[in-house]
Scaffold this active site. Structure first.
Site, PDB file in Angstrom:
ATOM      1  N   SER A 258       0.847  -1.184   0.000  1.00 34.39           N
ATOM      2  CA  SER A 258       0.000   0.000   0.000  1.00 34.39           C
ATOM      3  C   SER A 258       0.880   1.230   0.000  1.00 34.39           C
ATOM      4  O   SER A 258       2.100   1.151   0.060  1.00 34.39           O
ATOM      5  CB  SER A 258      -0.874   0.010   1.251  1.00 34.39           C
ATOM      6  OG  SER A 258      -0.069   0.311   2.377  1.00 34.39           O
ATOM      7  N   LYS A 259       0.250   2.365  -0.033  1.00 37.14           N
ATOM      8  CA  LYS A 259       0.999   3.608  -0.047  1.00 37.14           C
ATOM      9  C   LYS A 259       1.885   3.740   1.191  1.00 37.14           C
ATOM     10  O   LYS A 259       2.893   4.422   1.181  1.00 37.14           O
ATOM     11  CB  LYS A 259       0.041   4.792  -0.099  1.00 37.14           C
ATOM     12  CG  LYS A 259      -0.532   5.002  -1.484  1.00 37.14           C
ATOM     13  CD  LYS A 259      -1.041   6.426  -1.649  1.00 37.14           C
ATOM     14  CE  LYS A 259      -1.494   6.684  -3.078  1.00 37.14           C
ATOM     15  NZ  LYS A 259      -2.683   5.885  -3.419  1.00 37.14           N
TER      16      LYS A 259
END
Length: 486
Positions: A258-259
RNA sequence: GGCCCCGUCGUCUAGUGGCCUAGGACUCUGGCUUCUCAAGCCAGCUACGAGGGUUCGAAUCCCUUCGGGGCUGCCA
């Protein structure tokens, strides 16, 4: 013999954001498999439920895929015989099928409200039962029906899961079995007539004649529902698409990528100066391997070698370091022309150059000496900007270094030894500086050339000094030396 | 909780009963080279989650167990 069908794979992202690493790995595999088998890749947009400007999303997705070198045979832009390829334009089709299922008794109207469902699920949980639809509306008596209708309830359409089990051969995981008691009746269509993923995906895969579904393993447990839809559509088992559930690509911290634990957006990698062929090469190695020791795989080799059977079943961690290593290798393998063409956008973007002929020519001459020292294209900016700056800027530390009396001595001597040089080539420059600084002053190379490097490039780290001076030219080089001397 | 998937160096992987005292790549460490930084070359560290079987022989087959993940929605 038994399977004369042309292979048709599909890439079907939902427009929830920019294409990311996991998405693209799936797309890459679907593409590679289609190309490997001389089949077709279908690109479909799964936008059944979102109200949003898909135009912008689709445009960006198309752009990213093309940039990576992935092409498709049917889908947005290119069309095809089984379109439209946007699910939002196929709503009528799903509705018709849902009604067919209703007529055939495969599906039924369900009047349960969200609140009712939730409270019953809660009760199930408390009794330690598997939560899921309990089948209440499978048969509704007339009085209940009338009550619901008078209350103004609008029904959803729910698929009936018969008793038994669903068994299928996953191409990556082998036989997988789900007993239907763990697969509750599921909703096909909302009360407003909009379809759910489970309906749309199955209908489209059948209608688009998809033979191989490559997708993330998070969809593994929804497979029995898709198969149920195929059956209700009257598709014979031998015509069901084959499934290959790809393992996840995870972040370094073992959580889903994920980010937070790494960059996921492919657009980011593009801006950083990762080469598309490096991204594809690296992603191909995440969950797949050619079977021998080779790690450098071109797109062509990938299409030649890729088979679903060789895909690993266990999840992979995304490793930026390895991507960088591969990217560096690919950059070093570039011809100067290619390297130039790919570097210019970065130099222009950061206003290092304005793009005129002289600048471009100078960049081209400089590229060979930096090619093996960068791992991302964006690094051409810090590497080459000294060539184009009117005035160098030094940070405090560096400036201090150059002002030391020993450094000043070196600079003066360096200036004197090359001032009169009539051949401004790096070999002559090197000759002259070695003579004056090493032979005459008796300095060690790193001590001698350090201050000169700083004076000329503004930094203790730079491309090779003598070549840099040649590129800089006599005038600028001498001027920078003089400026560095008090 | 239930169901399903997964488990080889720090990471990606090779490996489908003997070729494995487990190979490659990235990372890391040390060295060589060297005008800095790189690149290149050489060397080194480190793995079959655990426990039981089966077998002359198991990373490879079976069972159990532990660990990780997914699903369990009128999201996809």
């Amino acid at each position: 013999m038994t399977n004369a069908r042309e292979v048709r794979t599909r890439f079907a992202p939902s427009p929830t954001g920019d294409l990311h690493v996991g998405n693209i790995r799936t797309a890459l595999f679907a593409w590679a498999y289609a190309r490997h088998t001389n089949g077709k890749l279908v690109f479909r947009i799964e936008d059944t439920d979102r109200e949003r400007v898909t135009d912008e999303y689709i445009g960006r997705a198309i752009d990213t895929l093309k940039w990576l070198g992935l092409n498709w045979d049917e889908g947005p832009e290119v069309g095809g015989p089984y379109g439209p390829y946007l699910q939002s334009q196929r709503l009528d089709i799903y509705k018709e099928w849902a009604e067919t299922f209703l007529r055939n008794g495969d599906a039924y109207h369900c009047y349960c409200t969200t609140e009712e469902l939730e409270s019953r699920r809660e009760a199930q949980r408390e009794k330690n039962q598997a939560p899921g639809y309990d089948g209440k509306c499978r048969s509704i008596n007339d009085s209940d029906l009338q009550r619901y209708q008078s209350e103004g309830r609008k029904p959803v359409i729910r698929m009936r899961m018969p008793d038994g089990e669903t068994k299928f051969q996953d191409l990556i995981r082998g036989e997988v079995v789900f007993e239907h008691k763990y697969v509750p009746d599921f909703v096909l269509m909302r009360a407003d007539g909009s379809p759910l993923y489970t309906l749309a995906v199955a209908v489209d895969d059948v209608l688009m004649k998809i033979t191989h579904v490559l997708r993330g393993e998070d969809l593994l447990s929804s497979t029995p529902r898709q198969i149920r839809v195929y059956q209700a559509m009257g598709v014979t088992e031998s015509d069901f698409p084959k499934f290959a559930h790809l393992p996840f690509v995870m972040g370094t911290d073992n959580a889903k990528l994920s980010k937070r634990n790494g960059e996921v957006s492919i657009a980011w990698y593009r801006e950083e100066g990762f080469l598309p062929e490096a991204i594809c090469n690296y992603l191909a190695l995440l969950g797949w391997s050619p079977g021998d020791d080779r790690e450098n795989v071109s797109m062509k080799e990938l299409t030649e070698l890729f088979t679903v059977e060789r895909v690993n079943s266990s999840p992979a961690r995304f490793d930026m370091k390895k991507l960088e290593a591969i990217n560096g290798d690919k950059i070093r393998a570039l011809s100067i022309e290619e390297f130039l063409e790919r570097s210019l956008p970065f130099l222009l973007r950061e206003n290092v150059i304005s793009g005129n002929e002289n600048e471009v020519s100078l960049v081209k001459q400089a590229l060979p000496i930096i090619q093996e020292r960068i791992i991302k294209l964006s690094e051409v900016v810090p590497m080459l900007s000294f060539l184009f700056k009117k005035k160098l800027e030094f940070d405090e530390e560096t400036k201090k270094k150059i002002k030391e009396s020993d450094s000043q001595k070196v600079l003066k001597s360096a200036l004197a030894s090359i001032e009169a040089l009539n051949d401004w080539s790096h070999t002559r420059i090197e000759e002259a500086l070695r003579k004056s600084l090493l032979d005459e002053l008796g300095l060690k190379p790193r001590i001698a050339f350090g201050p000169v490097r700083i004076a000329l490039t503004g930094s203790p780290i730079s491309p090779p000094l003598f070549e840099s001076m040649e590129l800089l030219g006599r005038e600028v080089s001498l001027q920078r030396l003089r400026e560095a001397i008090d």
